[in-house]
Design a protein around this motif. Structure first.
Motif, PDB file in Angstrom:
ATOM      1  N   PHE A   1      11.288  48.531  59.356  1.00 48.68           N
ATOM      2  CA  PHE A   1      10.540  49.639  59.943  1.00 48.68           C
ATOM      3  C   PHE A   1      11.479  50.742  60.424  1.00 48.68           C
ATOM      4  O   PHE A   1      11.220  51.925  60.213  1.00 48.68           O
ATOM      5  CB  PHE A   1       9.681  49.133  61.097  1.00 48.68           C
ATOM      6  CG  PHE A   1       8.843  50.206  61.723  1.00 48.68           C
ATOM      7  CD1 PHE A   1       7.790  50.777  61.025  1.00 48.68           C
ATOM      8  CD2 PHE A   1       9.111  50.640  63.002  1.00 48.68           C
ATOM      9  CE1 PHE A   1       7.015  51.768  61.597  1.00 48.68           C
ATOM     10  CE2 PHE A   1       8.340  51.630  63.582  1.00 48.68           C
ATOM     11  CZ  PHE A   1       7.292  52.200  62.880  1.00 48.68           C
TER      12      PHE A   1
ATOM     13  N   PRO B   1       6.064  46.956  59.180  1.00 48.57           N
ATOM     14  CA  PRO B   1       5.080  46.506  60.161  1.00 48.57           C
ATOM     15  C   PRO B   1       4.273  45.283  59.711  1.00 48.57           C
ATOM     16  O   PRO B   1       3.933  44.427  60.534  1.00 48.57           O
ATOM     17  CB  PRO B   1       4.167  47.719  60.346  1.00 48.57           C
ATOM     18  CG  PRO B   1       4.978  48.880  59.933  1.00 48.57           C
ATOM     19  CD  PRO B   1       5.914  48.377  58.881  1.00 48.57           C
ATOM     20  N   VAL B   2       3.979  45.186  58.422  1.00 49.10           N
ATOM     21  CA  VAL B   2       3.212  44.032  57.929  1.00 49.10           C
ATOM     22  C   VAL B   2       4.031  42.749  58.085  1.00 49.10           C
ATOM     23  O   VAL B   2       3.509  41.716  58.525  1.00 49.10           O
ATOM     24  CB  VAL B   2       2.776  44.253  56.460  1.00 49.10           C
ATOM     25  CG1 VAL B   2       2.244  42.978  55.847  1.00 49.10           C
ATOM     26  CG2 VAL B   2       1.759  45.361  56.372  1.00 49.10           C
TER      27      VAL B   2
ATOM     28  N   GLY C   1      11.127  42.542  59.834  1.00 45.76           N
ATOM     29  CA  GLY C   1      10.137  43.617  59.830  1.00 45.76           C
ATOM     30  C   GLY C   1      10.563  44.786  60.693  1.00 45.76           C
ATOM     31  O   GLY C   1      10.383  45.950  60.323  1.00 45.76           O
TER      32      GLY C   1
ATOM     33  N   PRO D   1       8.401  50.281  50.369  1.00 47.08           N
ATOM     34  CA  PRO D   1       7.425  51.163  51.026  1.00 47.08           C
ATOM     35  C   PRO D   1       7.464  51.033  52.551  1.00 47.08           C
ATOM     36  O   PRO D   1       7.833  49.994  53.102  1.00 47.08           O
ATOM     37  CB  PRO D   1       6.080  50.682  50.479  1.00 47.08           C
ATOM     38  CG  PRO D   1       6.398  49.952  49.228  1.00 47.08           C
ATOM     39  CD  PRO D   1       7.770  49.386  49.406  1.00 47.08           C
ATOM     40  N   ASN D   2       7.074  52.105  53.238  1.00 49.87           N
ATOM     41  CA  ASN D   2       7.140  52.155  54.700  1.00 49.87           C
ATOM     42  C   ASN D   2       6.224  51.137  55.370  1.00 49.87           C
ATOM     43  O   ASN D   2       6.496  50.707  56.484  1.00 49.87           O
ATOM     44  CB  ASN D   2       6.791  53.552  55.199  1.00 49.87           C
ATOM     45  CG  ASN D   2       7.839  54.562  54.791  1.00 49.87           C
ATOM     46  OD1 ASN D   2       8.975  54.200  54.543  1.00 49.87           O
ATOM     47  ND2 ASN D   2       7.459  55.819  54.723  1.00 49.87           N
ATOM     48  N   TRP D   3       5.134  50.758  54.740  1.00 45.17           N
ATOM     49  CA  TRP D   3       4.171  49.861  55.370  1.00 45.17           C
ATOM     50  C   TRP D   3       4.632  48.407  55.365  1.00 45.17           C
ATOM     51  O   TRP D   3       4.049  47.566  56.066  1.00 45.17           O
ATOM     52  CB  TRP D   3       2.805  49.979  54.696  1.00 45.17           C
ATOM     53  CG  TRP D   3       2.836  49.723  53.215  1.00 45.17           C
ATOM     54  CD1 TRP D   3       2.984  50.645  52.236  1.00 45.17           C
ATOM     55  CD2 TRP D   3       2.726  48.465  52.554  1.00 45.17           C
ATOM     56  NE1 TRP D   3       2.974  50.043  51.005  1.00 45.17           N
ATOM     57  CE2 TRP D   3       2.806  48.703  51.176  1.00 45.17           C
ATOM     58  CE3 TRP D   3       2.558  47.164  52.998  1.00 45.17           C
ATOM     59  CZ2 TRP D   3       2.745  47.679  50.237  1.00 45.17           C
ATOM     60  CZ3 TRP D   3       2.497  46.143  52.063  1.00 45.17           C
ATOM     61  CH2 TRP D   3       2.588  46.413  50.699  1.00 45.17           C
ATOM     62  N   VAL D   4       5.666  48.071  54.625  1.00 39.95           N
ATOM     63  CA  VAL D   4       6.104  46.680  54.517  1.00 39.95           C
ATOM     64  C   VAL D   4       6.696  46.173  55.836  1.00 39.95           C
ATOM     65  O   VAL D   4       6.440  45.037  56.236  1.00 39.95           O
ATOM     66  CB  VAL D   4       7.120  46.522  53.361  1.00 39.95           C
ATOM     67  CG1 VAL D   4       7.736  45.139  53.346  1.00 39.95           C
ATOM     68  CG2 VAL D   4       6.452  46.818  52.034  1.00 39.95           C
TER      69      VAL D   4
END
Length: 72
Positions: free
Chosen positions: A19, A53-54, A15, A48-51
């Protein structure tokens, strides 16, 4: 070391990498297909950018809850 904690560490590292650096992958897309002959072209996809941090938060969750021992 428990396997859940090991998976958690791997997910945190993955992650963090996604990021900071981002991610992408390439697939082959069929453009023309006539009989046995087909023409393909590469098709680039970005993660995608949110992957990032998740995935890192999921790894932290595994580290926290994987370290908790059940009392019998």
């Amino acid at each position: 070391m428990r396997s859940t904690m090991l998976v958690g560490i791997i997910l945190v590292l993955l992650g963090g990498f996604l990021f900071v650096r981002g991610g992408s992958f390439t697939t082959q897309k069929d453009i023309v297909k006539v009989g046995d002959v087909k023409i393909t072209a590469p098709d680039d996809h970005t993660v995608p950018n949110w992957v990032g941090p998740v995935v890192a938060l999921a790894g932290l969750g595994l580290l926290v809850f994987g370290g908790v021992q059940k009392k019998a």
